[in-house]
Design an enzyme around this catalytic site. Sequence first.
Site, mmCIF file in Angstrom:
data_model
loop_
_atom_site.group_PDB
_atom_site.id
_atom_site.type_symbol
_atom_site.label_atom_id
_atom_site.label_comp_id
_atom_site.label_asym_id
_atom_site.label_seq_id
_atom_site.Cartn_x
_atom_site.Cartn_y
_atom_site.Cartn_z
ATOM 1 N N ARG A 18 0.823 -1.215 0.000
ATOM 2 C CA ARG A 18 0.000 0.000 0.000
ATOM 3 C C ARG A 18 0.856 1.264 0.000
ATOM 4 O O ARG A 18 0.562 2.206 -0.720
ATOM 5 C CB ARG A 18 -0.952 0.017 1.195
ATOM 6 C CG ARG A 18 -2.049 -1.024 1.110
ATOM 7 C CD ARG A 18 -2.901 -1.052 2.364
ATOM 8 N NE ARG A 18 -2.041 -1.308 3.510
ATOM 9 C CZ ARG A 18 -2.289 -0.894 4.746
ATOM 10 N NH1 ARG A 18 -3.373 -0.198 5.019
ATOM 11 N NH2 ARG A 18 -1.456 -1.165 5.729
ATOM 12 N N ASN A 26 -6.142 -2.575 2.660
ATOM 13 C CA ASN A 26 -6.132 -4.025 2.789
ATOM 14 C C ASN A 26 -7.560 -4.526 2.896
ATOM 15 O O ASN A 26 -8.407 -3.888 3.530
ATOM 16 C CB ASN A 26 -5.374 -4.456 4.048
ATOM 17 C CG ASN A 26 -3.878 -4.332 3.906
ATOM 18 O OD1 ASN A 26 -3.350 -4.271 2.807
ATOM 19 N ND2 ASN A 26 -3.184 -4.294 5.030
#
Length: 92
Positions: free
Chosen positions: A20, A38
């Site tokens: 990320r 996530n």
Amino acid sequence: MTVKRWKLIISGRVQGVSYRASAEAQANELGILGYARNLADGRVEIVAEGNDRQLSELESWCREGSPAATVSSVDAEEQEATGEFTGFGIRR
């Protein structure tokens, strides 16, 4: 410039490997707005708004990901752009 919105779902070893954070850096470099987060099932979701070139470059990057990631698939879905984002960030 026509702004489009893509939802990308990335599968593989993509959590706990700075995926990320790396996606955020790549999106900022490309000038893309949106977020990465996530998912409970181990995948990563990226919602991104930008032009065709920007989104294609982000999708290409997603197929490799961060150095420690192992990407098995990237599913892309075009959605209606909302213009709701002012930057690109990580959502929890």
